[in-house]
Design a protein around this motif. Structure first.
Motif, mmCIF file in Angstrom:
data_model
loop_
_atom_site.group_PDB
_atom_site.id
_atom_site.type_symbol
_atom_site.label_atom_id
_atom_site.label_comp_id
_atom_site.label_asym_id
_atom_site.label_seq_id
_atom_site.Cartn_x
_atom_site.Cartn_y
_atom_site.Cartn_z
ATOM 1 N N UNK A 1 -81.257 29.319 25.412
ATOM 2 C CA UNK A 1 -81.865 28.190 27.135
ATOM 3 C C UNK A 1 -83.338 28.809 27.755
ATOM 4 N N UNK A 2 -83.336 27.899 27.965
ATOM 5 C CA UNK A 2 -84.674 28.181 28.555
ATOM 6 C C UNK A 2 -85.206 29.279 29.666
ATOM 7 N N UNK A 3 -86.300 29.463 30.101
ATOM 8 C CA UNK A 3 -86.590 31.213 31.007
ATOM 9 C C UNK A 3 -86.640 31.186 32.037
ATOM 10 N N UNK A 4 -86.084 29.441 32.631
ATOM 11 C CA UNK A 4 -85.406 29.789 34.081
ATOM 12 C C UNK A 4 -83.893 29.271 34.051
ATOM 13 N N UNK A 5 -83.256 29.196 32.384
ATOM 14 C CA UNK A 5 -81.608 28.897 32.222
ATOM 15 C C UNK A 5 -81.747 26.929 32.746
ATOM 16 N N UNK A 6 -83.286 26.622 32.777
ATOM 17 C CA UNK A 6 -83.118 25.075 33.427
ATOM 18 C C UNK A 6 -82.261 24.172 32.116
ATOM 19 N N UNK A 7 -82.111 24.552 30.939
ATOM 20 C CA UNK A 7 -81.338 24.133 30.209
ATOM 21 C C UNK A 7 -80.234 24.930 29.270
ATOM 22 N N UNK A 8 -79.473 24.446 28.330
ATOM 23 C CA UNK A 8 -78.707 24.757 27.967
ATOM 24 C C UNK A 8 -78.639 24.107 26.317
ATOM 25 N N UNK A 9 -79.674 25.038 25.344
ATOM 26 C CA UNK A 9 -80.197 23.462 24.389
ATOM 27 C C UNK A 9 -78.735 23.866 23.363
ATOM 28 N N UNK A 10 -79.024 22.896 22.331
ATOM 29 C CA UNK A 10 -77.976 22.930 21.298
ATOM 30 C C UNK A 10 -78.291 21.745 20.426
ATOM 31 N N UNK A 11 -78.598 22.115 19.408
ATOM 32 C CA UNK A 11 -78.739 20.980 17.659
ATOM 33 C C UNK A 11 -78.162 20.918 17.109
ATOM 34 N N UNK A 12 -77.314 19.954 16.325
ATOM 35 C CA UNK A 12 -75.578 19.755 15.785
ATOM 36 C C UNK A 12 -76.611 20.672 14.583
ATOM 37 N N UNK A 13 -75.667 21.205 13.943
ATOM 38 C CA UNK A 13 -76.175 21.355 12.330
ATOM 39 C C UNK A 13 -75.334 20.189 11.774
ATOM 40 N N UNK A 14 -75.073 19.735 11.685
ATOM 41 C CA UNK A 14 -74.331 18.067 10.362
ATOM 42 C C UNK A 14 -75.167 17.113 11.338
ATOM 43 N N UNK A 15 -75.710 16.424 10.384
ATOM 44 C CA UNK A 15 -76.086 15.291 10.721
ATOM 45 C C UNK A 15 -75.183 14.139 10.306
ATOM 46 N N UNK A 16 -74.679 13.596 11.593
ATOM 47 C CA UNK A 16 -73.978 12.689 10.773
ATOM 48 C C UNK A 16 -74.051 11.370 11.290
ATOM 49 N N UNK A 17 -73.361 9.859 11.455
ATOM 50 C CA UNK A 17 -73.392 9.495 11.758
ATOM 51 C C UNK A 17 -73.897 9.072 12.855
ATOM 52 N N UNK A 18 -74.971 8.317 14.308
ATOM 53 C CA UNK A 18 -73.850 8.991 15.889
ATOM 54 C C UNK A 18 -72.845 8.155 16.610
ATOM 55 N N UNK A 19 -72.520 8.187 17.302
ATOM 56 C CA UNK A 19 -71.069 8.199 18.348
ATOM 57 C C UNK A 19 -70.839 7.031 17.945
ATOM 58 N N UNK A 20 -71.676 6.364 18.442
ATOM 59 C CA UNK A 20 -71.364 4.719 18.717
ATOM 60 C C UNK A 20 -72.124 3.646 17.154
ATOM 61 N N UNK A 21 -72.536 4.566 16.022
ATOM 62 C CA UNK A 21 -73.294 3.743 14.804
ATOM 63 C C UNK A 21 -71.562 3.736 14.022
ATOM 64 N N UNK A 22 -71.593 3.045 13.164
ATOM 65 C CA UNK A 22 -70.188 3.059 11.755
ATOM 66 C C UNK A 22 -70.237 4.183 11.790
ATOM 67 N N UNK A 23 -69.135 5.213 11.544
ATOM 68 C CA UNK A 23 -69.008 6.088 10.536
ATOM 69 C C UNK A 23 -68.547 6.315 9.132
ATOM 70 N N UNK A 24 -67.926 4.319 8.980
ATOM 71 C CA UNK A 24 -67.052 4.316 8.255
ATOM 72 C C UNK A 24 -67.850 3.944 6.772
ATOM 73 N N UNK A 25 -69.108 4.530 6.426
ATOM 74 C CA UNK A 25 -69.924 4.409 5.889
ATOM 75 C C UNK A 25 -69.540 5.446 4.312
ATOM 76 N N UNK A 26 -70.757 4.612 3.231
ATOM 77 C CA UNK A 26 -70.364 6.415 2.156
ATOM 78 C C UNK A 26 -70.945 7.173 2.224
#
Ligand code: K7E
Ligand code: CUA
Length: 659
Positions: free
Chosen positions: A163-188
């Motif tokens: 979190x940031x110092x006034x809890x403005x944001x909770x931040x979350x980074x993805x561990x696995x990179x993956x095709x975006x939810x909107x992209x076709x994930x059915x790729x090699x």
């Protein structure tokens, strides 16, 4: 050359593997004479700190007292918990909703306490779900999970929930990179470099209510984000993420993601990102993720599916993300209390690099770059480096700070905690841990104001430390007194699940705000029963709603007839007590469900679908009074189509004489 490098990496890993089972000496005699006194909290006395410890693959968060190591509570978060009816009662099932449906388990690695002005404020503690990416907020007035939000475009939410110092944001980074939810994930899978992307989520937190909302995401190259911490003080407005697998390998990462001499710490200017969002640079994406929160008035979960997220592209907006080279697969990424020093811990590195925020700013201003990494400027290592801690140990993971100019780094491979001075980077002290330490915790250790009294090491292996318990042994925490120059081990205590990160807060900050009861007059649950006289049983088609009350030592009603096979029965139990610590439980024979544990003034609902004709006892599961064992009743189940009328009663006893 390439083979050589691979061989080197493998050799390093092999060495690491062997060293993992190499135990420090004097395991038994490492505790000095006055240790017991330092950890002793007399019966009836309170601890000085609450310690919030991740439960790892248990999905829960445990709360211990420090320095005693007493287990105070296990807070159910991402996993169902039959003890408290969490995920079993109709009211809490929705908390585990996701875009994949009901997900009853997860893997919680990092608790993070809310902060105001960079100091722990005792309001909430956040936790991450590492598998189905989510962030939870626990309300420290009730020690209950109040909200869970899912993250779109993410997989393996590991560098979270910092979190940031006034809890403005909770931040979350993805561990696995993956095709975006909107992209076709059915790729090699081997199209990784082309199709896989990372996303960093900035979750806004409402100042008053704590309610969370994904404010925006930043799309990044397809690396793995491991850990992160917010800048503070002078570096407020920035966030730092450790990245590994900058090779972008998609198989055998233990070798293929250990190729490069340096991976990165990504520095993110989130104030700048906010400006771009305001200027309309965010791209709206239609996605699907769940947001669930527990309504304190109705005692019900509200669960909604969110359909949109704003995404900034780090490739196009050149001045929000910068890469700082960091040796060999950095894990921890920690910022000291002044906000000037950023410590990266390369799991395979022989040094600890310490970066300077001031130098980083100068390097950015002077465009002192070493080219780009997929469109993101790479700052020259030397230009951002403050200095290196030489020969600190093997396998550095995580660093905490004492606010007196010292840092403490855990070493997984060499099983030790090393104390070093931030200014001159000299090692001051080292102590063994038993064994293979992961995270460390100093109360307030990632805030502007740590309190330098205790340090806790969370260990992965306890072979020979406790009585054996079959193939699986407990994980553990070890408490050190760090008030003097030298660290002193004073206590071992086992933990629930695998401990990763933990945080601690002064006891009085949290204990003074505790909710002791829910006021019955404020209960707005749609199925509340505010007095025994209002208790009733109502049929709506094949649904039978039981408006039930509990008070020492009976349920009302306690005799119910006219339930038929094919019915769904909902027991809405209101606990009428208005005294602290008088829960009642509720269970019914044959229910494919858990018990309910209902706090004073609260209503909880248990769904039961009887599977056979017969007599089904109900009873209270919590020893609530001397006559607790009398707190019981019966539900009669008749065949489908039977004409037994729906009746309910309390206090009407047997009419027929015994045969
Ligand atoms: Cu266990 Cu923070 Cu998931 Cu290091 S992480 S140990
Ligand atoms: Cu109520 Cu036991």
């Amino acid at each position: 050359m390439k083979t050589k490098k691979i061989l080197y990496a493998v050799a390093l890993l092999a060495a690491a593997y062997n060293l993992q089972s190499c135990k420090p000496k004097d395991a038994g005699s490492a505790v000095a004479g006055d240790a017991a006194q330092k950890a002793y909290v007399a019966p009836g006395k309170y601890d000085e700190y609450y310690n919030f410890v991740s439960g790892g693959f248990s999905g829960q968060m445990a709360v211990y007292g420090l320095p005693s190591g007493r287990l105070l509570r296990v807070i159910p978060v991402f996993s169902v918990d039959p003890e408290k009816g969490w995920g079993y009662s109709e009211e809490t099932k929705g908390m585990l909703n996701t875009s994949h449906g009901f997900v009853p388990w997860d893997d919680l690695h990092h608790p993070e306490l809310s902060q105001t002005n960079g100091e722990i404020d005792g309001r909430w503690v956040f936790g991450n779900a590492n598998n189905t990416p989510r962030v939870a907020r626990i309300d420290l007035k009730t020690f209950r999970t109040a909200e869970i939000i899912e993250l779109p475009n993410s997989a393996g939410n590991h560098s979270s929930p910092f979190i940031t110092e006034n809890t403005e944001y909770v931040v979350a980074g993805t561990r696995f990179s993956v095709p975006g939810d909107n992209d076709n994930g059915d790729v090699p899978i081997n199209s990784y470099k082309k199709n896989f992307k990372g996303h960093l989520s900035f979750i806004g937190v409402d100042k008053e209510t704590g309610r969370m909302n994904v404010s925006f995401q930043i799309k990044t190259p397809g690396v793995n984000f491991d850990l992160s911490h917010a800048g503070k003080g002078k570096s407020h407005g920035w966030f730092f993420f450790s990245c590994y697998n900058t090779e972008q390998a998609n198989s055998l990462l233990e070798v293929n993601a250990s190729q490069r001499d340096k991976d990165f710490i990504m520095a993110v200017n989130w104030k700048k990102a906010e400006e771009y969002i305001k200027a309309g640079k965010g791209q709206k994406q239609s996605v699907k993720y769940s947001r669930n929160y527990y309504d304190e008035k109705t005692h019900m979960t509200k669960s909604e599916i969110m359909k949109e997220v704003l995404v900034l592209d780090s490739k196009e907006l050149k001045d929000i993300c910068y890469m700082i080279p960091c040796p060999k697969s950095p894990h921890g990424c920690d910022v000291d209390p002044t906000g000037e020093f950023i410590v990266g811990s390369g799991k395979l590195a022989a040094i600890i690099p310490v970066f300077s925020f001031d130098k980083l700013q100068k390097a950015i201003a002077a465009k002192d770059f070493d080219g780009e990494y997929e469109g993101i400027p790479v700052v020259k290592y030397e230009s951002a480096l403050y200095g290196e801690v030489k020969k600190p140990g093997l396998g550095p993971l995580h660093t905490e700070f004492d606010g007196k100019g010292n840092a403490y780094t855990s070493f997984f491979v060499s099983s030790e905690v090393v104390k070093w001075n931030i200014k001159d980077l000299k090692v001051l002290d080292r102590v063994p841990t038993y064994y293979s330490v992961g995270h460390l915790c100093i109360p307030g250790g990632d805030s502007k104001k740590p309190s330098a009294k205790y340090l806790i090491a969370y260990n992965k292996i306890t072979k020979d430390r406790y009585l054996p318990t079959g193939p699986e042994l407990s994980q553990s925490a070890q408490l050190f007194d760090i008030s003097g120059d030298k660290m002193q081990l004073i206590l071992d205590f086992p933990t629930i699940g695998e401990p990763h990160y933990a945080q601690a807060a002064p006891a009085e900050l949290i204990s003074k705000n505790q909710v002791k009861i829910f006021k019955i007059e404020e209960n707005q649950h749609p199925y509340v029963t505010k007095g025994e006289k209002e208790s009733k049983v109502v049929r709506e088609g094949n649904q039978v709603h039981v408006y039930m009350t509990s008070i020492r030592s009976h349920f009302s009603p306690d005799n119910i007839e006219g339930v038929k096979l094919g019915d769904e029965v909902y027991f809405h139990v209101t606990n009428l007590e208005q005294d602290w610590d008088v829960p009642h439980g509720f269970a019914v024979k044959g229910a494919s469900n858990a018990e309910l544990l209902i706090m004073p003034g609260e209503t909880s609902t248990l769904k039961w679908v009887p599977d056979r004709v017969g007599m089904f006892p109900i009873y209270c599961t919590d020893f609530c009074s001397a006559l607790h064992q009398e707190m019981q009743g019966y539900v009669r189940v008749s065949p489908k189509g039977s004409n037994v009328p729906l009746t309910f009663s309390l206090g009407k006893t047997s009419e027929e004489p015994a045969k």
